[in-house]
Design a protein around this motif. Sequence first.
Motif, PDB file in Angstrom:
ATOM      1  N   MET A 170       0.802  -1.217   0.000  1.00 38.14           N
ATOM      2  CA  MET A 170       0.000   0.000   0.000  1.00 38.14           C
ATOM      3  C   MET A 170       0.840   1.275   0.000  1.00 38.14           C
ATOM      4  O   MET A 170       0.308   2.372   0.066  1.00 38.14           O
ATOM      5  N   HIS A 171       2.141   1.139  -0.171  1.00 42.44           N
ATOM      6  CA  HIS A 171       3.027   2.292  -0.330  1.00 42.44           C
ATOM      7  C   HIS A 171       3.325   2.562  -1.811  1.00 42.44           C
ATOM      8  O   HIS A 171       3.981   3.546  -2.132  1.00 42.44           O
ATOM      9  N   ASN A 172       2.847   1.697  -2.685  1.00 42.55           N
ATOM     10  CA  ASN A 172       3.179   1.769  -4.108  1.00 42.55           C
ATOM     11  C   ASN A 172       1.895   1.877  -4.919  1.00 42.55           C
ATOM     12  O   ASN A 172       1.002   1.036  -4.779  1.00 42.55           O
ATOM     13  N   LEU A 173       1.810   2.882  -5.760  1.00 40.53           N
ATOM     14  CA  LEU A 173       0.586   3.131  -6.536  1.00 40.53           C
ATOM     15  C   LEU A 173       0.167   1.913  -7.349  1.00 40.53           C
ATOM     16  O   LEU A 173      -0.948   1.412  -7.199  1.00 40.53           O
ATOM     17  N   GLU A 174       1.040   1.435  -8.215  1.00 43.37           N
ATOM     18  CA  GLU A 174       0.672   0.357  -9.133  1.00 43.37           C
ATOM     19  C   GLU A 174       0.321  -0.929  -8.394  1.00 43.37           C
ATOM     20  O   GLU A 174      -0.736  -1.524  -8.628  1.00 43.37           O
ATOM     21  N   HIS A 175       1.210  -1.362  -7.503  1.00 42.23           N
ATOM     22  CA  HIS A 175       0.945  -2.594  -6.760  1.00 42.23           C
ATOM     23  C   HIS A 175      -0.255  -2.435  -5.828  1.00 42.23           C
ATOM     24  O   HIS A 175      -1.072  -3.342  -5.697  1.00 42.23           O
ATOM     25  N   GLY A 176      -0.354  -1.281  -5.184  1.00 44.12           N
ATOM     26  CA  GLY A 176      -1.442  -1.045  -4.241  1.00 44.12           C
ATOM     27  C   GLY A 176      -2.808  -1.053  -4.897  1.00 44.12           C
ATOM     28  O   GLY A 176      -3.739  -1.696  -4.406  1.00 44.12           O
ATOM     29  N   VAL A 177      -2.939  -0.356  -6.011  1.00 45.69           N
ATOM     30  CA  VAL A 177      -4.235  -0.320  -6.707  1.00 45.69           C
ATOM     31  C   VAL A 177      -4.593  -1.710  -7.217  1.00 45.69           C
ATOM     32  O   VAL A 177      -5.713  -2.185  -7.022  1.00 45.69           O
TER      33      VAL A 177
END
Length: 124
Positions: free
Chosen positions: A33-40
Motif C-alpha cells: 500500500m506504499h506503491n501506486l501500481e501494486h497497491g491499486v
Amino acid sequence: MNAPPELASAYLIHYRSKDDALAWAWDAVDSAMHNLEHGVSLCLALIEAATNDTEIAYVASGPLEDLLTRVGCDAAEALEAPARRSSKVRLALSCVWLSPKASAYKKWYSLTQQYAYKNQGVGF
C-alpha cells in the motif's frame, strides 16, 4: 511478492480464519500500500475476491484506506474507472474514512458523490 490474486486470497483467508500461519499475507498487503501500481492492483483484487459486504468493508478500512492515505490523489484517480464499472469498488470507496486534510480527500470525496453506492440493506 505474490501475484495479487494469490495474495488477495491468502489475506482474506487470514481474515476469515485468523490463522497465524497466514499473517505474512497481512504484512505483504500492508507493504504494497506504499506503491501506486501494486497497491491499486492488489486493492482491486481484494475487493473482487471479497465474498460479502463485511469483507469489502474490511478491505476498505484497511488496505484501501492506507493506499489512499499513503499514495494520495494518484491512487484516488486510479480508482475512478474501476468505480465506474464495479458496484463492489463503489461500496469499498463508501466504506473508507479519510481526513479532510488527506491529499486524496477531494478526489475520494468526489468519487463517493459521483458514484454513490446505492443498495438498500447495506448497513454502513
